[in-house]
Write a protein that holds these residues in place. Structure first.
Motif, PDB file in Angstrom:
ATOM      1  N   ARG A  98       7.342  11.304 -14.756  1.00 12.47           N
ATOM      2  CA  ARG A  98       6.820  10.062 -15.322  1.00 12.47           C
ATOM      3  C   ARG A  98       7.976   9.160 -15.755  1.00 12.47           C
ATOM      4  O   ARG A  98       8.816   9.566 -16.563  1.00 12.47           O
ATOM      5  CB  ARG A  98       5.924  10.377 -16.517  1.00 12.47           C
ATOM      6  CG  ARG A  98       5.323   9.144 -17.158  1.00 12.47           C
ATOM      7  CD  ARG A  98       4.385   9.522 -18.294  1.00 12.47           C
ATOM      8  NE  ARG A  98       4.062   8.394 -19.117  1.00 12.47           N
ATOM      9  CZ  ARG A  98       3.109   7.514 -18.842  1.00 12.47           C
ATOM     10  NH1 ARG A  98       2.399   7.649 -17.770  1.00 12.47           N
ATOM     11  NH2 ARG A  98       2.873   6.498 -19.663  1.00 12.47           N
ATOM     12  N   THR A 100       0.834  -1.207   0.000  1.00 13.06           N
ATOM     13  CA  THR A 100       0.000   0.000   0.000  1.00 13.06           C
ATOM     14  C   THR A 100       0.867   1.255   0.000  1.00 13.06           C
ATOM     15  O   THR A 100       0.597   2.210  -0.742  1.00 13.06           O
ATOM     16  CB  THR A 100      -0.952  -0.001   1.213  1.00 13.06           C
ATOM     17  OG1 THR A 100      -1.792  -1.162   1.122  1.00 13.06           O
ATOM     18  CG2 THR A 100      -1.812   1.241   1.247  1.00 13.06           C
ATOM     19  N   CYS A 115       6.483   2.059 -16.642  1.00  9.70           N
ATOM     20  CA  CYS A 115       5.076   2.269 -16.282  1.00  9.70           C
ATOM     21  C   CYS A 115       4.260   1.010 -16.533  1.00  9.70           C
ATOM     22  O   CYS A 115       3.424   0.623 -15.702  1.00  9.70           O
ATOM     23  CB  CYS A 115       4.488   3.438 -17.063  1.00  9.70           C
ATOM     24  SG  CYS A 115       5.086   5.048 -16.539  1.00  9.70           S
ATOM     25  N   ALA A 141       2.327   1.700  -3.457  1.00  8.97           N
ATOM     26  CA  ALA A 141       1.311   2.186  -4.403  1.00  8.97           C
ATOM     27  C   ALA A 141       1.101   3.679  -4.217  1.00  8.97           C
ATOM     28  O   ALA A 141       1.024   4.435  -5.203  1.00  8.97           O
ATOM     29  CB  ALA A 141       0.011   1.423  -4.225  1.00  8.97           C
ATOM     30  N   ASN A 142       1.038   4.135  -2.975  1.00 10.54           N
ATOM     31  CA  ASN A 142       0.887   5.566  -2.709  1.00 10.54           C
ATOM     32  C   ASN A 142       2.106   6.341  -3.183  1.00 10.54           C
ATOM     33  O   ASN A 142       1.981   7.443  -3.732  1.00 10.54           O
ATOM     34  CB  ASN A 142       0.638   5.808  -1.220  1.00 10.54           C
ATOM     35  CG  ASN A 142      -0.727   5.342  -0.780  1.00 10.54           C
ATOM     36  OD1 ASN A 142      -1.663   5.282  -1.568  1.00 10.54           O
ATOM     37  ND2 ASN A 142      -0.844   4.985   0.475  1.00 10.54           N
ATOM     38  N   GLN A 143       3.276   5.768  -2.989  1.00 11.24           N
ATOM     39  CA  GLN A 143       4.503   6.418  -3.440  1.00 11.24           C
ATOM     40  C   GLN A 143       4.515   6.539  -4.962  1.00 11.24           C
ATOM     41  O   GLN A 143       4.856   7.594  -5.506  1.00 11.24           O
ATOM     42  CB  GLN A 143       5.726   5.635  -2.959  1.00 11.24           C
ATOM     43  CG  GLN A 143       7.037   6.295  -3.308  1.00 11.24           C
ATOM     44  CD  GLN A 143       8.233   5.536  -2.764  1.00 11.24           C
ATOM     45  OE1 GLN A 143       8.182   4.327  -2.576  1.00 11.24           O
ATOM     46  NE2 GLN A 143       9.314   6.246  -2.519  1.00 11.24           N
ATOM     47  N   ALA A 144       4.131   5.483  -5.663  1.00 11.24           N
ATOM     48  CA  ALA A 144       4.118   5.500  -7.133  1.00 11.24           C
ATOM     49  C   ALA A 144       3.128   6.551  -7.652  1.00 11.24           C
ATOM     50  O   ALA A 144       3.422   7.252  -8.621  1.00 11.24           O
ATOM     51  CB  ALA A 144       3.770   4.123  -7.678  1.00 11.24           C
ATOM     52  N   ARG A 145       1.981   6.664  -7.008  1.00 12.25           N
ATOM     53  CA  ARG A 145       0.990   7.666  -7.421  1.00 12.25           C
ATOM     54  C   ARG A 145       1.518   9.085  -7.217  1.00 12.25           C
ATOM     55  O   ARG A 145       1.076  10.012  -7.887  1.00 12.25           O
ATOM     56  CB  ARG A 145      -0.312   7.492  -6.633  1.00 12.25           C
ATOM     57  CG  ARG A 145      -1.141   6.342  -7.108  1.00 12.25           C
ATOM     58  CD  ARG A 145      -2.500   6.302  -6.394  1.00 12.25           C
ATOM     59  NE  ARG A 145      -2.966   4.937  -6.371  1.00 12.25           N
ATOM     60  CZ  ARG A 145      -2.924   4.128  -5.320  1.00 12.25           C
ATOM     61  NH1 ARG A 145      -2.465   4.550  -4.167  1.00 12.25           N
ATOM     62  NH2 ARG A 145      -3.360   2.898  -5.403  1.00 12.25           N
ATOM     63  N   GLY A 146       2.463   9.236  -6.296  1.00 17.36           N
ATOM     64  CA  GLY A 146       3.000  10.544  -5.988  1.00 17.36           C
ATOM     65  C   GLY A 146       4.256  10.920  -6.757  1.00 17.36           C
ATOM     66  O   GLY A 146       4.846  11.978  -6.492  1.00 17.36           O
ATOM     67  N   TYR A 195       2.329  -1.190 -13.747  1.00 13.28           N
ATOM     68  CA  TYR A 195       0.905  -1.471 -13.953  1.00 13.28           C
ATOM     69  C   TYR A 195       0.638  -2.977 -13.894  1.00 13.28           C
ATOM     70  O   TYR A 195      -0.273  -3.431 -13.194  1.00 13.28           O
ATOM     71  CB  TYR A 195       0.447  -0.909 -15.301  1.00 13.28           C
ATOM     72  CG  TYR A 195      -0.946  -1.345 -15.683  1.00 13.28           C
ATOM     73  CD1 TYR A 195      -2.059  -0.679 -15.192  1.00 13.28           C
ATOM     74  CD2 TYR A 195      -1.157  -2.431 -16.523  1.00 13.28           C
ATOM     75  CE1 TYR A 195      -3.339  -1.089 -15.523  1.00 13.28           C
ATOM     76  CE2 TYR A 195      -2.432  -2.848 -16.866  1.00 13.28           C
ATOM     77  CZ  TYR A 195      -3.524  -2.175 -16.361  1.00 13.28           C
ATOM     78  OH  TYR A 195      -4.788  -2.590 -16.694  1.00 13.28           O
ATOM     79  N   TYR A 204       1.019  -4.394 -10.428  1.00 11.01           N
ATOM     80  CA  TYR A 204      -0.091  -3.948  -9.571  1.00 11.01           C
ATOM     81  C   TYR A 204      -1.352  -4.772  -9.870  1.00 11.01           C
ATOM     82  O   TYR A 204      -2.027  -5.244  -8.947  1.00 11.01           O
ATOM     83  CB  TYR A 204      -0.363  -2.455  -9.770  1.00 11.01           C
ATOM     84  CG  TYR A 204      -1.430  -1.942  -8.852  1.00 11.01           C
ATOM     85  CD1 TYR A 204      -1.110  -1.519  -7.563  1.00 11.01           C
ATOM     86  CD2 TYR A 204      -2.761  -1.901  -9.245  1.00 11.01           C
ATOM     87  CE1 TYR A 204      -2.092  -1.065  -6.696  1.00 11.01           C
ATOM     88  CE2 TYR A 204      -3.752  -1.451  -8.392  1.00 11.01           C
ATOM     89  CZ  TYR A 204      -3.413  -1.036  -7.118  1.00 11.01           C
ATOM     90  OH  TYR A 204      -4.397  -0.600  -6.259  1.00 11.01           O
TER      91      TYR A 204
END
Length: 85
Positions: free
Chosen positions: A20, A8, A26, A11-16, A30, A33
């Motif tokens: 790019r 988790t 990427c 995932a939060n780190q990747a969204r932040g 993906y 995940y």
């Protein structure tokens, strides 16, 4: 932290990420995940475009356990973070 918490957090780190990563990275993130959260592909193969690229990346993880996918996802995000976070 346990595997779920680390996953988790990753995932939060990747969204932040502020930059790019390259498309190949990427797609790898993906695919890992999706495999970690859903398992093997569960949709029909799309006919083309970006959806096909994503589907192919995810399908390449077929047979990988969700635990393995989470571990690899965490490692991939950690490898990308210094450059793209």
């Amino acid at each position: 932290m346990g595997l779920e918490e680390n996953f988790t957090a990753s995932a939060n780190q990747a969204r932040g990420f502020t930059k790019r990563p390259p498309d190949a990275d990427c797609l790898e993130v993906y695919a890992l995940y999706k495999q970690a959260t859903v398992g093997d592909t569960n949709t029909a193969k799309p006919s083309g475009g970006e959806l096909l690229s994503k589907w192919n990346a995810w399908n390449s993880k077929k047979g990988m356990t969700q635990k393995q996918a989470k571990e690899q996802y965490i490692a991939k995000v950690a490898a990308l973070a210094p450059k793209y976070a």
